[in-house]
Design an enzyme around this catalytic site. Structure first.
Site, PDB file in Angstrom:
ATOM      1  N   THR A 165       0.819  -1.215   0.000  1.00 52.00           N
ATOM      2  CA  THR A 165       0.000   0.000   0.000  1.00 52.00           C
ATOM      3  C   THR A 165       0.847   1.256   0.000  1.00 52.00           C
ATOM      4  O   THR A 165       0.493   2.254  -0.644  1.00 52.00           O
ATOM      5  CB  THR A 165      -0.925   0.005   1.239  1.00 52.00           C
ATOM      6  OG1 THR A 165      -1.803  -1.117   1.167  1.00 52.00           O
ATOM      7  CG2 THR A 165      -1.744   1.281   1.309  1.00 52.00           C
TER       8      THR A 165
ATOM      9  N   SER B 260       1.104  -7.281  -1.132  1.00 56.96           N
ATOM     10  CA  SER B 260       1.653  -8.278  -0.205  1.00 56.96           C
ATOM     11  C   SER B 260       0.789  -9.535  -0.123  1.00 56.96           C
ATOM     12  O   SER B 260       1.246 -10.570   0.354  1.00 56.96           O
ATOM     13  CB  SER B 260       1.849  -7.686   1.191  1.00 56.96           C
ATOM     14  OG  SER B 260       0.618  -7.478   1.839  1.00 56.96           O
TER      15      SER B 260
ATOM     16  N   THR C  69       1.008  -4.463   4.251  1.00 57.10           N
ATOM     17  CA  THR C  69       0.715  -4.830   5.635  1.00 57.10           C
ATOM     18  C   THR C  69       0.071  -6.212   5.785  1.00 57.10           C
ATOM     19  O   THR C  69       0.191  -6.832   6.839  1.00 57.10           O
ATOM     20  CB  THR C  69      -0.217  -3.789   6.284  1.00 57.10           C
ATOM     21  OG1 THR C  69      -1.442  -3.719   5.534  1.00 57.10           O
ATOM     22  CG2 THR C  69       0.444  -2.417   6.307  1.00 57.10           C
ATOM     23  N   ASP C  70      -0.609  -6.695   4.751  1.00 61.01           N
ATOM     24  CA  ASP C  70      -1.426  -7.896   4.936  1.00 61.01           C
ATOM     25  C   ASP C  70      -0.609  -9.133   5.285  1.00 61.01           C
ATOM     26  O   ASP C  70      -1.072  -9.993   6.029  1.00 61.01           O
ATOM     27  CB  ASP C  70      -2.263  -8.160   3.687  1.00 61.01           C
ATOM     28  CG  ASP C  70      -3.398  -7.154   3.535  1.00 61.01           C
ATOM     29  OD1 ASP C  70      -3.687  -6.439   4.507  1.00 61.01           O
ATOM     30  OD2 ASP C  70      -3.996  -7.082   2.441  1.00 61.01           O
TER      31      ASP C  70
END
Length: 333
Positions: A12, A54, A85-86
């Protein structure tokens, strides 16, 4: 001034809007240009290693990132890895096993909003990550997000949208970052000697989340396709013993094939203790049945991926799994 290498992988933080939704399109240089204050903090070189969402991160990518750190390890004082972040917690855990005994900081960070967004958290997170990467008291793999420094084996994404997206599970945060300063919670002796880099992972690890009434036949179906299994059980951990449907038979089949099973819990905190109840104690003595204790699922999975290329012996697998690495395991029996 310290020399820090930025390794960009997408996520992101590097995304722009497209007709199909946000997609990583910004390069490492674009990201750095958004935080001019970094120029006064340290000397930075940038490398665009990957540019992916990700969700698409995979074990082969973890090996690529670890190899990049290895190739550049003696040229820089620290490393910052930008990442979506995932799956960042999985990558942080994997790198903790692939890169051990590092006396230098290896910092993962990202953001909940693109760095071009007016209300983004990206600029602060990126600055904090470089602040941590040039700090003399920090070392090894860690995740920096929303002013928190979290050990790589203890991080978990616990919020999907909020800026405080990550938590340290059952272990204190290593430090806090406030207004350009680092407040250290835990100070440890810096590792001596050279770092240990590992170059193999076995991705054939499956995570099975139990639901009430699940048919244990699913374990037999998974057996030919996977080399290790992590079972997210209920409470402190156990295996159901429904009438005429016994999970123990399926577990014995995995044991007979020399394939380990790790029992963990679906409960977010305080870990497993499978000896407490009969439904767990009866499985405890089966060769190859291990428990995660306070390890996160992310660490249990990636630790198994790291162990499996090294040995197929169940006793050796158990020994390696229960040997603490980078704060991943605090207590075992």
């Amino acid at each position: 001034m310290k020399n820090i290498l930025l390794i960009a992988t997408g996520g992101t933080i590097a995304s722009r809007p497209t007709d199909g939704g946000l997609a990583p399109q910004l390069c490492a240089g674009d990201i750095l240009s958004c935080v001019p204050a970094l120029a006064g903090l340290c000397h930075i070189d940038a490398l665009q290693l990957l540019n992916i969402d990700s969700t698409n991160m995979a074990p082969d990518n973890w090996l690529t990132i670890a190899d990049c750190v290895k190739e550049n390890y003696f040229r820089y004082d620290g490393f910052v890895i930008t990442h979506g972040t995932d799956t960042m917690a999985y990558t942080a855990s994997a790198l903790s096993y692939l890169i051990q005994n590092s006396a230098k900081p290896i910092v993962l960070t990202g953001s909940q909003k693109s760095i071009y967004d007016q209300e983004t958290d990206a600029r602060r997170n990126l600055y904090d990550a470089f602040l941590a990467a040039q700090d003399d008291a920090l070392f090894g793999v860690m995740l920096v997000f929303d002013g928190r420094v979290i050990s790589g084996t203890r991080a978990r994404k616990t919020r999907t949208k909020s800026m405080n997206a990550f938590s340290s599970i059952d272990y204190p945060e290593l430090a806090l970052l406030r207004e350009g300063r680092i407040l250290h919670y835990i100070r440890q002796q810096r590792p001596a000697g050279l770092p240990a880099f590992y170059e193999k992972l076995n991705p054939r690890v499956f995570v099975l989340r139990l639901i009430p009434g699940m048919n244990p036949a699913v374990l037999h179906l998974l057996l030919p396709e996977f080399d290790a299994l992590v079972i997210e059980s209920f409470g402190v951990g156990g295996l159901p013993c429904y009438e005429q449907k016994d999970f123990l038979d399926a577990v014995h089949a995995w044991s007979a094939e020399g394939k380990p099973i790790v029992i963990t819990t679906q409960v977010p905190h305080e870990g497993s203790d499978i000896g407490v109840y009969q439904v767990g104690a009866r499985a405890k003595s089966i060769p190859g049945v291990l428990q995660a204790h306070t390890m996160t699922v992310e660490s249990a999975v990636t630790k198994l991926m790291w162990i499996l290329p090294q040995t197929k012996n169940l006793e050796r697998i158990e020994q390696l799994f229960y040997t603490p690495v980078a704060h991943d395991l605090l207590k075992f029996e």
